[in-house]
Design an enzyme around this catalytic site. Structure first.
Site, PDB file in Angstrom:
ATOM      1  N   CYS A 138       0.856  -1.186   0.000  1.00 37.85           N
ATOM      2  CA  CYS A 138       0.000   0.000   0.000  1.00 37.85           C
ATOM      3  C   CYS A 138       0.894   1.238   0.000  1.00 37.85           C
ATOM      4  CB  CYS A 138      -0.902  -0.013   1.228  1.00 37.85           C
ATOM      5  SG  CYS A 138      -1.996   1.394   1.281  1.00 37.85           S
ATOM      6  N   CYS A 165      -4.263   6.193  -5.306  1.00 35.11           N
ATOM      7  CA  CYS A 165      -3.816   4.798  -5.128  1.00 35.11           C
ATOM      8  C   CYS A 165      -2.389   4.625  -5.662  1.00 35.11           C
ATOM      9  CB  CYS A 165      -4.765   3.813  -5.809  1.00 35.11           C
ATOM     10  SG  CYS A 165      -4.379   2.092  -5.346  1.00 35.11           S
TER      11      CYS A 165
END
Ligand code: PYC
Length: 320
Positions: free
Chosen positions: A91, A242
């Site tokens: 992430c 993202c």
């Protein structure tokens, strides 16, 4: 968990996407690699993930992380990311959040720091202005222009790429990538995800494609080159552009010869927050993406787990 045990967390957000890092009270996950510790966390301590990410403490868009000692030499720390349904491979918005969290804790100053993750060692660079640049794991496009038959939408074509997670990248098909279309975009991308699974379309070694990324033109072309909507596993959309999705996009642009090493790509997310990305060539069409963005500390808490609280371990999400 003993009744008097508590955990400490620090909250930040990166371009609107939350990161909640558990900094104290983490159970012993053994002395294996961070990938092995992630398996132990998933199989034996899922209550902790659920307690932190799910309501009443969290919500569907919450991304959490465990701050751990590293298992690899030279790394500052290890990290395992998770969300409302499971652990995440990688992430980047969370790593940008980790950078400002470590700075807030007084554990790092500006400069480059190595971080141990379940999918490999990455580096984060904390800049003077508190922006963070993350050098991701090697990223690549697995397949170009893959058609998938999506009920209600017809044949949709996308690229399959790895940017630390598996992505299906769709260009200008389905609902327009605009904030007012979030419900329609969520429906569209979740139907694509189901269709990919039904039709056996996967990442390398049969790995599930669990992130769907839809692209459209930027709101303001002077500020970004593209705008995305990213559906994450657990069916929440990424409020930021993202970082692993930006890495997957950079890998596709690089493979197409549309982004040269050192050139900057500005990826806006659905809230128009922007990540900047570059690639460094690796081998064949593989590259190392660098993704930069800004995160802000928004809170610090101690969480308690009263044994008579029926929701002390969170309300289990029914979304998948
Ligand atoms: O920024 O890489 C990212 C990410 C993955 C899932 C949510 N954010």
């Amino acid at each position: 968990m003993p009744p008097d045990q508590s955990i400490k967390i620090i909250d930040s957000h990166t371009g609107g996407e939350p990161t909640r890092i558990i900094i104290a009270g983490i159970p012993d996950l053994g002395s294996g690699s961070i990938a092995e510790q992630s398996n132990v966390f998933r199989s034996q301590h899922d209550w902790l993930r659920s307690s932190v990410a799910n309501e009443p403490r969290g919500h569907d868009a919450m991304v959490g992380a465990l701050l751990l000692p590293p298992s690899e030499p030279d790394c500052l720390c290890g990290v395992i990311f998770f969300n409302n349904v499971s652990t995440l491979n990688m992430c980047i918005h969370g790593t940008i959040g980790l950078g400002v969290t470590l700075a807030h804790m007084g554990k790092i100053t500006t400069g480059i720091h190595k971080i141990d993750t379940p999918v490999g060692v990455i580096t984060l660079n904390l800049h003077e202005d508190l922006r963070v640049s993350v050098n991701n794991v090697p990223s690549y496009r697995l397949a170009k222009d893959v058609p998938v038959d999506v009920p209600g939408y017809g044949s949709i074509t996308g690229d399959i790429a790895w940017g630390g997670n598996w992505f299906f990248l769709i260009n200008e098909q389905g609902p327009a990538v605009r904030f007012e279309n979030i419900a329609a975009l969520t429906h569209f991308t979740s139907m694509v995800k189901l269709a990919l699974a039904d039709q056996g379309i996967t990442g390398e070694n049969g790995m599930e494609i669990d992130h769907i990324e839809s692209f459209g033109p930027p709101t303001d072309p002077t500020k970004a080159d593209s705008k995305n909507f990213v559906l994450c596993p657990g069916n929440a959309y990424d409020r930021s552009p993202c970082g692993t999705g930006t890495s997957a996009k950079l890998a596709c642009l690089y493979a197409d010869g549309k982004l040269l090493p050192g050139q900057t790509w500005r990826q806006a997310g659905i809230l128009d927050s922007v990540f900047e990305g570059q690639v460094a060539p690796l081998h064949e069409q593989h590259c190392i993406p660098t993704v930069s963005g800004r995160a802000w500390i928004i809170g610090e808490s101690t969480y308690h787990f009263s044994p008579d609280d029926p929701f002390r371990h969170g309300i289990i999400s029914t979304s998948v």
